[in-house]
Enzyme design. Sequence first.
Site, short mmCIF file in Angstrom:
data_model
loop_
_atom_site.label_atom_id
_atom_site.label_comp_id
_atom_site.label_asym_id
_atom_site.label_seq_id
_atom_site.Cartn_x
_atom_site.Cartn_y
_atom_site.Cartn_z
N GLU A 34 0.87 -1.16 0.00
CA GLU A 34 0.00 0.00 0.00
C GLU A 34 0.92 1.22 0.00
OE1 GLU A 34 -2.72 0.41 3.30
OE2 GLU A 34 -3.47 2.30 2.48
N ARG A 259 5.53 -12.63 9.78
CA ARG A 259 6.22 -11.40 9.41
C ARG A 259 7.55 -11.28 10.15
NH1 ARG A 259 3.85 -6.28 9.51
NH2 ARG A 259 1.98 -7.11 8.59
N LYS A 269 4.53 0.70 9.12
CA LYS A 269 4.60 2.01 8.47
C LYS A 269 3.92 3.08 9.31
CE LYS A 269 3.18 0.08 4.69
NZ LYS A 269 2.52 -0.14 3.41
P1 ATP Z 1 2.80 -2.22 7.73
O1 ATP Z 1 2.12 -2.72 8.95
O2 ATP Z 1 4.25 -1.99 7.93
O3 ATP Z 1 2.11 -1.07 7.08
P2 ATP Z 1 1.55 -3.82 5.79
O4 ATP Z 1 1.48 -5.31 5.77
O5 ATP Z 1 0.33 -3.07 6.09
O6 ATP Z 1 2.74 -3.44 6.75
P3 ATP Z 1 1.73 -3.50 2.99
O7 ATP Z 1 2.14 -2.33 2.22
O8 ATP Z 1 0.29 -3.88 2.95
O9 ATP Z 1 2.16 -3.24 4.47
O10 ATP Z 1 2.64 -4.75 2.70
C1 ATP Z 1 3.02 -5.23 1.45
C2 ATP Z 1 3.46 -6.66 1.60
O11 ATP Z 1 4.56 -6.74 2.50
C3 ATP Z 1 2.35 -7.52 2.16
O12 ATP Z 1 2.27 -8.69 1.38
C4 ATP Z 1 2.79 -7.80 3.56
O13 ATP Z 1 2.34 -9.04 3.99
C5 ATP Z 1 4.32 -7.72 3.47
N1 ATP Z 1 4.91 -7.33 4.75
C6 ATP Z 1 4.66 -6.20 5.45
N2 ATP Z 1 5.35 -6.20 6.62
C7 ATP Z 1 6.07 -7.34 6.64
C8 ATP Z 1 6.98 -7.93 7.58
N3 ATP Z 1 7.31 -7.32 8.72
N4 ATP Z 1 7.54 -9.12 7.28
C9 ATP Z 1 7.23 -9.73 6.12
N5 ATP Z 1 6.38 -9.25 5.21
C10 ATP Z 1 5.79 -8.07 5.45
MG MG Z 2 -1.14 -1.88 5.65
#
Ligand code: ATP
Ligand code: MG
Length: 552
Positions: A34, A259, A269
């Site tokens: 995102e 994760r 983020k």
């Molecule tokens: P955040 O909580 O940091 O915003 P998110 O999962 O909401 O993380 P996205 O932009 O939706 O962020 O993530 C893109 C991809 O990265 C998704 O497939 C998510 O599962 C993966 N991802 C995000 N954080 C991690 C992590 N700490 N370890 C492994 N994969 C991750």
């Molecule tokens: Mg997110």
Amino acid sequence: MSNVPSSSNFIRNIVIDDLETGKHNEIITRFPPEPNGYLHIGHAKSIILNFELADEFKGKTNLRFDDTNPTKEDTEYVESIKEDVEWLGFHWDNLFFASNYFDTMYEKAQLLIKKGKAYVCDLTPEEIRQYRGTLTQPGKESPYRNRTVEENLDLFEKMKNGDFPDGSKVLRAKIDMSSPNINMRDPIIYRISHSEHHNTGSKWCIYPMYDFAHPLEDAIEGITHSICTLEFEDHRPLYDWFVAECEMESIPRQIEFARLNITNTVMSKRKLKLLVDEGIVDGWDDPRMPTIAGLRRRGYTSESIRKFCREIGVAKAGSTVDAQMLEYFIREDLNSKAPRAMAVINPLKLVITNYPEGQTEMLEIENNPDDETAGKRQVPFSRELYIEKEDFMENPPKKYFRLFPGNEVRLKGAYFVKCNDVIKDENGNVTEIHCTYDIETKSGSGFTGRKVKGTIHWVDATSAVPAEFRLYEPLILESKDDEEEKHFLEQINPNSLTVMKGFIEPHFKNAKPQDKLQLFRHGYFNVDIKNFTEDNLVFNRIVSLKSSFRLK
Ligand code: ATP
Ligand code: MG
């Protein structure tokens, strides 16, 4: 990227199985960020997993921006994400935006309404929460649940046309309010939001929810294996429900993995944005940030990050990785690559009283003692030098082998010097130390007359280049990645940055941003890319030289 053999993991085994049984002829994965912030090292784990898996089996990987939430997203983030994925060494087969599928998603929502599988609901957000029930209590059906197909189609169209204010209505899937899985209790599909979208502008005032949008995006692109993190495990039945009920041709399979978490680091983020917005760090690329941009500016190489991510592996069970493991991989990478240099970061003047005034000699010092091919460089030496303040003590404790009155040490790559005098200012602070040198003891001359216990580094005072050295400590004191914002802001390490003004040997005055060096005894440093000018060299410490950490 060339075909990289991945170490085996359960997802890879699923892929192998699907290819062997003929379920798929080609695998297609995606990385779906995102664009609401910069990528962090957790994302790197996901990027590497998705791209390397497809790469190994000659498949494809899409970079897809999951931009279904207009208020948080920005083109600055889109650009940074593209840059970071490329810097990590990966090339997407297609670049897509979820917002490009808004028309299809709208049609699929209409299809659900026509099948009696979705309805417009007027409950307030608070009422929806109350009606949802809990883990132990079933939910209650909305009084709007039994609207006719015609009424629903009409209201949904009006929602789209902007006839209703934000929050007044939603479109919900009609599934099962008594399902033990709360995600299945008539989840929201569309909400009203009269806000500008970075890609579609003001075309839409209704936006699809993640749980509805994501499976459709995957299916539209023909993704075979949709890899996501563990918190979506309970959403999988809903993912499958949307793919089936929306009658998608291609059926993607969601697979969850744990994760990445790292000690003394926050990895969300939302929290990282808070650090930026509160001015606790100097932007998303602050070298203390676990963002890809921060790690790059700190001096991490993409190779070290890839190796780290491969080593930690892919599992179902969540765990927290020691931050020292990441440091291990950058030391490993730079040990052979980074030229050696001498720099004094906390200078004290040393005068060699028996060295001829006005004379400078060039000493030859090896660039990398572990790599003969790295060659040697010329380092000027003269009567006045700088050494580290901590390398001199007027009243040393036992076992202090560096300089003190009456003691002799080796100056790295140069001569033995003996301390004879200490010069102080009116407040009693040591401002200069006076030594004599022994010309017989020159490094490389084969001198065996006597030995000294200490070797200290130095720079020539007249020719050395002034430089700034930024030393870092973890940004977060505790490893706990607590969900509570307040708690996390209270855990900020007030000493995460120390700025030292010192000198580096003149050979490096033309260093370029992102050049990496090993500074004798201080560690690996990277030339800063942001605050760097020709007359203000800034060196970011990547890591110190030693650690007790070992790979198991
Ligand atoms: P955040 O909580 O940091 O915003 P998110 O999962 O909401 O993380 P996205 O932009 O939706 O962020 O993530 C893109 C991809 O990265 C998704 O497939 C998510 O599962 C993966 N991802 C995000 N954080 C991690 C992590 N700490 N370890 C492994 N994969 C991750
Ligand atoms: Mg997110």
